[in-house]
Write an enzyme that holds these catalytic residues in place. Structure first.
Site, PDB file in Angstrom:
ATOM      1  N   SER A 219      44.290  12.309  -9.364  1.00  0.00           N
ATOM      2  CA  SER A 219      43.747  10.985  -9.860  1.00  0.00           C
ATOM      3  C   SER A 219      44.494  10.157  -8.570  1.00  0.00           C
ATOM      4  CB  SER A 219      44.437  10.218 -11.261  1.00  0.00           C
ATOM      5  OG  SER A 219      44.013   9.238 -11.517  1.00  0.00           O
ATOM      6  N   GLU A 343      35.135  12.689 -16.482  1.00  0.00           N
ATOM      7  CA  GLU A 343      36.017  11.686 -16.249  1.00  0.00           C
ATOM      8  C   GLU A 343      35.991  10.508 -16.930  1.00  0.00           C
ATOM      9  OE1 GLU A 343      38.261  12.397 -13.668  1.00  0.00           O
ATOM     10  OE2 GLU A 343      37.446  13.973 -12.339  1.00  0.00           O
ATOM     11  N   HIS A 408      39.230  13.126 -17.837  1.00  0.00           N
ATOM     12  CA  HIS A 408      40.206  12.803 -16.493  1.00  0.00           C
ATOM     13  C   HIS A 408      41.482  13.564 -16.753  1.00  0.00           C
ATOM     14  CE1 HIS A 408      41.446  10.906 -12.945  1.00  0.00           C
ATOM     15  NE2 HIS A 408      42.531  10.164 -13.538  1.00  0.00           N
TER      16      HIS A 408
END
Length: 500
Positions: A219, A343, A408
């Site tokens: 991330s 995600e 995610h």
């Protein structure tokens, strides 16, 4: 059942190590680590300072190397850096809190945490080990090392073939102030560089190889890892990069007028001042007051909105990474880059039934998948070795609500080997995916020999070499789609929906 007795631990590594390897001399001081019973073949050194506390006049300043502080009791996680908070409900707050931060927070937060195999006379280590240096995510507003799903002790317990270092670094206004009175807009990115320098200078004392450090992030950590190669093209220190769900294009505050800092200064009683006086005034505001003002302003939804993420200062972050790559200003080292199939589930408000497939797909593509795709195209354009993946795993103990899927961060429990620890046991297929991806095979082979590329061998499937990614070929590795462990597919399944 593994058993372990300190009586049988001997000296096998550099002379900087004591008999059991739990006393290590570093530039920060003499570290006293520990071994616990849940991972009896892993040495742990927690809360290791790599820079001086960024407090007082060092708030918002580049990190300063940590002076030798004598004996350091490295047995507990250090506080994470000051966290921006919100009151929104997400899958992480509602369903999978193991991704969230544990413990306290502090402005004194520039610490590393190190996990290394124990020293064993019955099977002595013959050569230095590859090192994973991990940058946690958190949207540049929060995040840090103390997170249950991302603690690698059981991982190293099983493999005994690598070292993991996880850093804290400054976030939100403390890491990315972009104030008029500052020379350096992004001290949080400079924290990351300082942690890398510390690892280079000290990792040999833990049995690690300073020439085989893989910088890995997810991330915001993946974006940091990606941009790092552009910031330090001639002296990257690290030998390879792994960017999970992050790319250079995710960086980029548009606050060219430095107005966000000035606005926040006004909220804490430092308004109407010239640049240097404003900076001095904010440095005298308590960290908690500053963080509370920023967070509560965001929660209230007041306009104008303000935020603090890396600013493209063209030193540590860049507005056009592709142009920089074409001009040769990028580290010539290989990288793994990839994203997850869903995600978007990590970025939408949590509801029982979710926002619907169209909203999830749109968020997946626009927020993560397409920026990652753009970075991969840039690397292809200038001929940098790049290995691409997509993760599609949907396991009930990681994704307890149907619409979460491969959201995610959901690959991290499989990479860190913590997938079985919460909400029920893992399936045999889940273990197989974990072992295929993580350090025992593809990730470790890459860190061990970056120029050779990731590869794995199993008795069932034989030898598999992950090919370098090329546009318009079936060279993206798809993990855990349906009942398929891994298969090569075209990247067009993602790229065809990207407009840039």
């Amino acid at each position: 059942m593994l058993t372990f007795s300190l009586a049988f631990v001997g000296l096998i590594l550099p002379t900087a190590l004591c008999n059991d390897g739990l006393i290590v001399q570093t530039t920060s001081g003499e570290l006293h680590g520990f071994i616990n019973q849940s991972a009896p073949l892993v040495r742990q050194f927690l809360g290791v300072p790599y820079a001086e506390p960024p407090i007082g006049n060092l708030r918002f300043a580049p990190p300063q190397a940590k002076a030798n502080g004598g004996v350091i009791n490295a047995t507990a996680f250090a506080p994470v850096c000051m966290q921006q908070f919100s009151n929104s409900s997400t899958i992480y707050t509602a369903q999978v809190p193991q991704f969230l931060i544990n413990g306290g927070q502090s402005e004194d937060c520039l610490y590393l945490h190190i996990w290394a195999p124990a020293l064993k006379t019955e099977s002595p280590q013959e050569q230095a080990l590859p090192v994973f240096l991990y940058i946690p995510g958190g949207g540049f507003t929060s995040g840090g090392a103390n997170s249950l799903y991302k603690i690698p002790d059981k991982w190293i317990q099983r493999t005994q073939s690598h070292i993991v270092v996880v850093m804290n670094y400054r976030v939100n206004v403390f890491g990315y102030p972009n104030a008029k009175g500052l020379i350096d807009a992004n001290p949080g990115l400079l924290d990351q560089r300082k942690a890398i320098e510390w690892t280079r200078d000290n990792i040999a004392a833990f049995g690690g190889d300073p020439k085989r450090i893989t910088l890995w992030g997810q991330s915001a950590g993946g974006a940091s890892t990606s941009i790092y190669g552009y910031a330090w093209p001639d002296d990257p220190i690290v030998s390879s990069l792994i960017c999970d769900s992050g790319a250079a294009g995710l960086l980029g505050s548009g606050d060219n007028g430095h107005t966000n800092f000035t606005f926040l200064a006004g909220l804490v009683g430092c308004g109407g001042l010239d640049a240097q006086t404003e900076l001095s005034c904010v440095r005298n505001v308590s960290a908690a007051t500053l963080e509370n003002a920023l967070s509560n302003y965001g929660i209230n939804g007041t306009k104008p909105a303000i935020s603090f993420t890396p600013f493209p200062d063209n030193k540590t972050a860049f507005s056009n990474a592709t142009d920089r790559a074409v001009k040769g200003f990028v580290a010539k080292i290989p990288a793994i880059l990839g994203s997850n199939a869903n995600e978007g589930a990590g970025f939408v408000p949590y509801t029982t039934n979710g926002p619907g497939a169209a909203a999830l797909f749109s968020a997946t593509e626009s927020i993560i998948a397409c920026p990652v795709s753009k970075e991969i195209r840039t690397r292809n354009l200038v001929g940098l070795p790049t290995y691409r993946y997509q993760y599609a795993g949907n396991f009930s103990n990681i994704s307890p609500v149907d619409w979460m899927g491969a959201y995610h961060s959901s690959e991290l429990p499989l990479l860190f080997g913590t997938h079985y620890e919460f909400r029920g046991p893992s399936t045999s297929f889940e273990y197989n995916v974990s072992h295929a991806m993580e350090v025992t095979t593809l990730w470790l082979s890459f860190a061990s020999n970056p120029t050779g590329g990731p590869a794995r061998w199993t008795a069932e499937e034989g030898y598999f070499a992950w090919p370098e990614y090329q546009q318009n070929t079936s060279s993206m590795l798809l993990f855990a789609s349906g009942d398929s462990l891994q298969r090569l597919v075209p990247g067009q399944r993602i790229d065809g929906n990207c407009t840039k």
